[in-house]
Design a protein around this motif. Structure first.
Motif, PDB file in Angstrom:
ATOM      1  N   SER A  63      17.829 -37.349  -0.652  1.00  0.00           N
ATOM      2  CA  SER A  63      19.224 -37.032  -0.962  1.00  0.00           C
ATOM      3  C   SER A  63      20.213 -38.008  -0.356  1.00  0.00           C
ATOM      4  N   TYR A  89      27.133 -30.851 -10.018  1.00  0.00           N
ATOM      5  CA  TYR A  89      25.816 -30.454  -9.515  1.00  0.00           C
ATOM      6  C   TYR A  89      25.465 -31.272  -8.276  1.00  0.00           C
ATOM      7  N   VAL A 132      24.672 -29.854  -4.629  1.00  0.00           N
ATOM      8  CA  VAL A 132      23.330 -29.851  -4.082  1.00  0.00           C
ATOM      9  C   VAL A 132      23.264 -30.704  -2.816  1.00  0.00           C
ATOM     10  N   GLN A 147      21.683 -23.670   0.858  1.00  0.00           N
ATOM     11  CA  GLN A 147      21.224 -24.056  -0.478  1.00  0.00           C
ATOM     12  C   GLN A 147      20.875 -22.854  -1.351  1.00  0.00           C
ATOM     13  N   LEU A 179      23.293 -21.860  -4.031  1.00  0.00           N
ATOM     14  CA  LEU A 179      23.528 -22.634  -5.261  1.00  0.00           C
ATOM     15  C   LEU A 179      23.484 -21.679  -6.452  1.00  0.00           C
ATOM     16  N   ARG A 209      19.247 -22.420 -11.869  1.00  0.00           N
ATOM     17  CA  ARG A 209      19.528 -23.782 -11.427  1.00  0.00           C
ATOM     18  C   ARG A 209      19.157 -24.764 -12.521  1.00  0.00           C
ATOM     19  N   TYR A 231      16.941 -28.103 -11.733  1.00  0.00           N
ATOM     20  CA  TYR A 231      16.948 -28.723 -10.418  1.00  0.00           C
ATOM     21  C   TYR A 231      16.563 -27.725  -9.347  1.00  0.00           C
ATOM     22  N   GLU A 281      16.869 -26.636  -5.095  1.00  0.00           N
ATOM     23  CA  GLU A 281      17.698 -26.820  -3.923  1.00  0.00           C
ATOM     24  C   GLU A 281      17.139 -27.979  -3.105  1.00  0.00           C
ATOM     25  N   ASN A 282      17.894 -28.447  -2.140  1.00  0.00           N
ATOM     26  CA  ASN A 282      17.502 -29.544  -1.270  1.00  0.00           C
ATOM     27  C   ASN A 282      16.164 -29.235  -0.600  1.00  0.00           C
ATOM     28  N   ILE A 293      16.143 -34.322  -3.324  1.00  0.00           N
ATOM     29  CA  ILE A 293      16.776 -33.598  -4.429  1.00  0.00           C
ATOM     30  C   ILE A 293      16.193 -34.104  -5.732  1.00  0.00           C
TER      31      ILE A 293
END
Ligand code: C2E
Ligand code: MG
Ligand code: MG
Length: 764
Positions: A215, A257, A261, A267, A270, A274, A295, A297-298, A308
């Motif tokens: 990320s 997004y 994120v 997270q 979110l 997702r 997607y 979460e982290n 990510i």
């Protein structure tokens, strides 16, 4: 023969030699002969000894072997000494264990086992020596006495080569653990390869493309499938390049997004699901393809680095299905653009994005002016054609971002994205000008005699409302306001909105006030201009709140008129004023004419005469003591009906006054048609009358004309004696104004009437 035996022989030989030499020194003559004999004897003896040693050595080499055997025994890896014919054989303990040899075993059995051993490693025992000496036999696999597979590297040396069978020494270094590790590694590698293959095949079959990124970096690592989707030949793509491949309308969604994120600390907060729906094209000029970007979460890698990314799934098929459903649910049949449902759905999305990304957009509602004429004169088919062409024009101005929708009949809306930094306030107005220009092309051919235009109201997304629905309502409100002000375009104004809200609140409060009897009548004296005696009163309504606040009729009467509450108020005023006037007459006070204000809506009620008659009857008041003040707005209505209604009232004996004369729409010629008994000159003329000669001339002329028509005149808002003086000279009949009294309560007015009648207040 042992080595120490040879030593002893040599010592003896040396001692004898010394004795011989000493004898030679003492008697050299006989000694020479003896020496010769000795030398000969020595030569013979040495030769015999060498021959004997060689013979002995040849026959008794096992002495060395046993020493080696002792050493071999010390070694804890399998080792053995052997001859080609396996007659001479020595195995150490480790080898015994390997082959399962029992110490007490017959040597013949041991050689059988060893023979099996050679066979098991693929060598014939007879050739084993030649085959193995100097070589290292690697990774021979032996099943040991316990049935376990053992991997051993064997090294063989030639110990002795003679007439007898050669002797070999073989030592083994076990590699079983290593081999096992290798085997499991190979198995693991194979299974990894298999699962990779399976993963790749399933990726291919599923059509999923993976994008991953640490990320903190700005580069996505992409799977083979994702490479295909994106039309790239490397396994990585920068965010900037990825963003370029997105449809402009989806870029904001993606940015949103990404920032979420990357920045949201919790997270799990979110939004769910997702996933984003993104339009991506592999190359410029190629069509956009819909993908769902699922997607996560982290995520943290094993070494704690946040990752990510997500999976791209081709949505073409779903979109095709959706498109069919959408066509049915979200498309306007006539124009084939979005319908109201779609407008609300996509509008909410636009609103949400603008709010989240701190950007702006516009909603503009449009209305084709006098469209009913098209339908009435050219038929519905042609009407539909105009609607379609108009929709087509609108789409032209949303192509850069946004969409057009038909809301109802000839009402349309366009949602426009504003890509400027702080919002371009001119965008809606400019767009409308273009649309109106384009509309000129519609007035061709069979429609050439038609002049088609449109009006619009617009509002800003998201700042002009708490939801898209509200922003749309505000744009519709602006359109209505614009039409009211004869303007073909108007933007939403928050102050306007506030007033509207206040008005709404007031409507509710007013309804409550009527119900709870918070409305009250005040009375203002009307005096004879010559005698200055009270000859009448105007009943003026007041809204007095429980806390004592008084609200002016100028504020709430327009609301009451708009909402229809006016008829209830008028009825209350009529009833109250008649009763009050009748009461004062019963008290033998000078009879006065009671005026009440009548809204045009009241006047147009068919049963107005009946209602007035009934209230007079109930109060016991003669009609001649009641005067209805009508406003000039009556002039806007149906003249014949107005005259008819007024005549009916007049026939009952009721007096009719024209209020606020000079401010509105009526003219003296119009007044001539009406059976009026009184003209009330508006306060605006009176204010200026002392200084403004034009006002003087107008008032004077009006008074004269009214007199000539046998209509009496009263001046409103007289505050100063000078004004009264001028009016008196002009021949005005009555005066109403603060000079003779402000509107007051019934009790206060009663006291004034008492003075008027008796020259003093009763009871004083
Ligand atoms: P209007 O019928 O022209 O009433 C005269 C207004 O002028 C009254 O205001 C009165 O207080 C004010 N006025 C009278 N003399 C003077 C003066 O010397 N100086 C000044 N500055 N003002 C003076 P008000 O009572 O606030 O009423 C305002 C308007 O509200 C009335 O104008 C009338 O149109 C309407 N209204 C009042 N009561 C009723 C009602 O019962 N029904 C209906 N339909 N309308 C009413
Ligand atoms: Mg009035
Ligand atoms: Mg007035």
């Amino acid at each position: 023969m042992k080595k120490n035996t040879v030593l002893w022989v040599e010592i003896v030989f040396a001692v004898v030699s010394i004795l011989v030499l000493s004898f030679v020194e003492s008697d050299p003559g006989s000694a020479m002969a003896a020496l010769r004999v000795y030398v000969l004897a020595m030569i013979g003896f040495t030769g015999a000894l060498v021959i004997a040693v060689r013979f002995y050595q040849r026959q008794h080499s096992s002495i060395d072997i046993s020493r080696i055997c002792e050493m071999v025994e010390q070694v804890d890896v399998p080792a053995f000494i052997w001859s080609n014919d396996l007659t001479t054989l020595y195995t150490n303990q480790a080898m015994d264990e390997l082959l399962g040899i029992d110490e007490s075993e017959d040597p013949g059995d041991t050689s059988v086992l060893l023979s099996h051993f050679f066979h098991s490693i693929g060598i014939s025992p007879r050739d084993a020596g030649d085959a193995m000496v100097g070589e290292t036999l690697e990774r021979s696999c032996i099943v040991d006495a316990h049935g376990e597979r053992r991997y051993i590297n064997w090294t063989t040396s030639l110990l002795k080569q003679g007439t007898q069978a050669a002797l070999f020494f073989t030592i083994g270094f076990e590699t079983t653990n290593l081999e096992r590790a290798k085997l499991s590694l190979t198995a693991y590698a194979q299974s990894l390869k298999k699962s990779q293959n399976r993963y790749q095949v399933s990726m291919k079959l599923s059509g999923i493309g993976i994008l991953l990124c640490e990320s903190v970096h700005d580069i996505y690592f992409v799977s083979d499938e994702a490479m295909q989707f994106l039309g790239i030949d490397k396994n990585e793509i920068s965010f900037v390049d990825f963003r370029k491949k997105l449809h402009p309308d989806d870029r904001i969604l993606f940015d949103e997004y990404l920032s979420k994120v990357r920045t949201v600390s919790d997270q799990s907060a979110l939004p769910t699901p997702r996933s984003l729906e993104l339009r991506i094209r592999s190359h410029a000029g190629k069509p956009y393809v819909w993908y769902s970007y699922h997607y996560h979460e982290n995520l943290l890698t094993a070494d704690g680095i946040p990752i990510i990314g997500g999976a791209l799934v081709d949505l073409t098929e779903e979109k095709q299905k959706d498109a069919t459903i959408e066509r049915l649910a979200f498309l306007d049949e006539v124009t084939e653009i979005a319908n109201r449902n779609k407008l609300m759905h996509d509008g909410e999305e636009t609103y949400r994005i603008c709010k989240a990304m701190d950007t702006c957009g516009w909603i503009m509602v449009l209305d084709i002016d006098r469209f009913h004429i098209v339908n009435d004169s050219y038929g519905y088919e042609n009407g539909d054609k105009i609607l379609r062409d108009f929709a087509h024009i609108l789409c032209k101005y949303t192509a850069a971002g946004g969409f057009a929708a038909r809301v109802s009949a000839d009402n349309f809306a366009i949602v426009m994205h504003d890509y400027t930094d702080h919002g371009d306030d001119e965008l809606p107005g400019r767009t409308l000008e273009h649309i109106r220009q384009d509309m000129e092309t519609l007035s061709t051919g069979e429609f050439s005699s038609l002049s088609l235009t449109c009006s619009a109201g617009f509002a800003r997304i998201p700042t002009d409302g708490g939801s898209f629905h509200e922003v749309l309502e505000h744009a519709e409100f602006a359109l209505a306001m614009g039409k009211g002000e004869m303007s073909y375009v108007m933007g939403y104004d928050a102050n306007m909105h506030r007033e509207m809200v206040d008005q709404g609140e007031m409507e509710k409060e007013l309804a409550n006030a009527i119900e709870k009897h918070h409305l009250q009548l005040y009375y203002q004296p009307k005096v004879d201009i010559h005698t200055e005696k009270i000859m009448g009163a105007e009943a003026l309504i007041r809204w007095i709140k429980p806390d004592g606040t008084m609200i002016s009729p100028n504020v709430f009467i327009p609301i009451a008129e708009k909402t229809g509450m006016i008829s209830e108020i008028s009825h209350f005023v009529l009833c109250e004023a008649c009763q009050q006037n009748a009461l004062w007459q019963q008290m033998k006070l000078t009879p006065i004419v009671m005026s009440i204000n009548f809204a045009s809506g009241d006047f147009y009620q068919a049963n107005v005469c009946d209602v007035v008659k009934e209230e007079l009857y109930k109060a016991g008041l003669q009609a001649k003591w009641l005067e209805l003040e009508l406003t000039e707005r009556l002039a806007l209505g149906d003249v014949n009906y107005t005259v008819q209604q007024m005549n009916a009232l007049r026939d009952m004996g009721i007096l009719l006054a024209m209020d606020d004369f000079g401010t509105g729409y009526s003219s003296l010629s119009y007044i001539q048609l009406l059976p009026l008994t009184l003209l009330k000159l508006d306060r605006s003329f009176i204010i200026e009358i002392e200084t403004d000669t034009v006002a003087q001339e107008i008032v004077s002329a009006v008074i004269k004309i009214a007199n000539s028509m046998q209509i009496e005149t009263i001046a409103e808002g007289v505050e100063y004696p000078g004004q009264a003086e001028i009016l008196r000279k002009m021949g005005c009949d009555y005066i109403q104004g603060y000079l003779y009294g402000k509107p007051m309560t019934a009790m206060e007015f009663q006291k004034r009437l008492e003075i008027n009648t008796y020259g003093k207040e009763l009871g004083t």
